[in-house]
Design an enzyme around this catalytic site. Structure first.
Site, PDB file in Angstrom:
ATOM      1  CD  GLU A   1       3.927  14.524   2.541  1.00  0.00           C
ATOM      2  OE1 GLU A   1       2.977  14.150   1.819  1.00  0.00           O
ATOM      3  OE2 GLU A   1       4.777  13.728   2.979  1.00  0.00           O
TER       4      GLU A   1
ATOM      5  CE1 TYR B   1       0.130  11.008   3.895  1.00  0.00           C
ATOM      6  CE2 TYR B   1       0.313  13.094   2.722  1.00  0.00           C
ATOM      7  CZ  TYR B   1       0.835  11.867   3.064  1.00  0.00           C
ATOM      8  OH  TYR B   1       2.063  11.495   2.603  1.00  0.00           O
TER       9      TYR B   1
ATOM     10  CB  CYS C   1      -1.332 -10.698   3.199  1.00  0.00           C
ATOM     11  SG  CYS C   1      -2.590  -9.836   2.225  1.00  0.00           S
TER      12      CYS C   1
ATOM     13  CB  CYS D   1       0.349  -3.636  -1.715  1.00  0.00           C
ATOM     14  SG  CYS D   1      -1.269  -4.279  -1.233  1.00  0.00           S
TER      15      CYS D   1
ATOM     16  CG  ASP E   1      -0.557   7.374   1.093  1.00  0.00           C
ATOM     17  OD1 ASP E   1      -0.707   6.215   1.556  1.00  0.00           O
ATOM     18  OD2 ASP E   1       0.332   7.648   0.273  1.00  0.00           O
TER      19      ASP E   1
ATOM     20  CB  CYS F   1       1.128 -11.302  -3.846  1.00  0.00           C
ATOM     21  SG  CYS F   1      -0.406 -10.335  -3.944  1.00  0.00           S
TER      22      CYS F   1
ATOM     23  CB  CYS G   1       4.054  -8.510  -0.601  1.00  0.00           C
ATOM     24  SG  CYS G   1       3.301  -7.581   0.758  1.00  0.00           S
TER      25      CYS G   1
END
Length: 288
Positions: free
Chosen positions: A35, A118, A206, A190, A136, A197, A200
């Site tokens: 991280e 985060y 959406c 995305c 994030d 799209c 997705c």
């Protein structure tokens, strides 16, 4: 709110990338290091350096026993090298405060050097299986489009955690998958500029798609160009010191041919102020 968790879980289980920190038994220390490294750095650059780092320092105590200079050298070309110093300090704190074990508690993680909302929640969720919202940049974009019908997210805010928490299922393991899936979706499908799209899993739910993909503006902070920047000069200074065969290098010989001498001096001064470089008797060195 439409059910986003179910399609995200199914999509993630079918398509998730095989990344080291997602493998069983990777451990909390490995997750924490990953991280730190992944902040503003592409996955492809992180993976080999992460594996080398953990081979050299498999526990927080191993890193804590090393010199800060070793951490800066090992950081190599990851960028934002202060993260290497912060990670070293966090390792010392984990050794001294937590008997060498990365804490699972979010507040204890937040008390470590270099760890914010985060990272603390990511470690608690992905290493320890706790149920928290992890947000994030990629997650924020997915939420902005799927839930709010906006083309881009606004500035980061505490409300982002509440927005993600509202999407999470009750089960801890499923909630962890949804956190990871939202980040993965934002990174691969995305995307900021050219979202895919048609691929997705949230297309039918959406809000942005249902509204006809309106351009609602972009408040994202733009990063300054790297070429010719102070960041580039700082990186050049650190590269000389990392590659030096001796501990210290004569200051007047460090990137002496840099085209902007004021920028060179400014870069050196800022590195000294950040603790990444030490100056003594006309020489520069990485921190001992």
């Amino acid at each position: 709110m439409p059910d986003l968790a179910t399609p995200l879980i199914a999509w993630y289980r079918d398509t998730a990338r095989d990344l080291p920190w997602r493998r069983a038994g990777f451990g909390a220390w490995g997750v924490l290091v990953s991280e730190f490294m992944l902040q503003q750095t592409p996955v492809a650059r992180v993976v080999p350096l992460l594996e080398a780092w953990l081979e050299r320092w498999p526990t927080p105590a191993d890193l804590a026993a090393a010199a800060p200079a070793d951490a800066v050298r090992q950081w190599a070309n990851l960028g934002y090298p202060r993260r290497a110093l912060w990670l070293h300090r966090a390792a010392v704190e984990i050794r001294d405060r937590h008997a060498g074990v990365v804490p699972a508690d979010v507040d204890a993680l937040l008390a470590l050097t270099g760890i914010g909302d985060y990272t603390a929640r990511a470690v608690a969720v992905f290493a320890y299986g706790q149920r928290h919202a992890v947000v994030d940049t990629n997650t924020r974009r997915v939420l902005a489009r799927a839930v709010d019908g906006r083309s881009q997210p606004g500035a980061p805010a505490k409300r982002d955690l509440a927005a993600m928490a509202a999407v999470l299922p009750a089960d801890d393991a499923d909630a962890a998958i949804v956190n990871a899936a939202a980040m993965e979706l934002g990174a691969l499908v995305c995307t900021a500029r050219v979202p895919r799209c048609d691929a997705c899993p949230l297309a039918d739910a959406c809000a942005w798609r249902a509204a006809g993909y309106p351009d609602t503006g972009d408040e994202r902070r733009r990063q300054a160009r790297y070429e010719g920047s102070d960041r580039q000069a700082r990186g050049a200074v650190l590269r000389v010191l990392r590659d030096a065969t001796s501990h210290a290098v004569a200051a007047d010989g460090v990137i002496a041919d840099w085209p902007d001498q004021r920028q060179r001096d400014r870069a050196i001064d800022s590195l000294i102020a950040d603790g990444l470089v030490e100056a003594s008797e006309g020489k520069l060195a990485l921190p001992r």
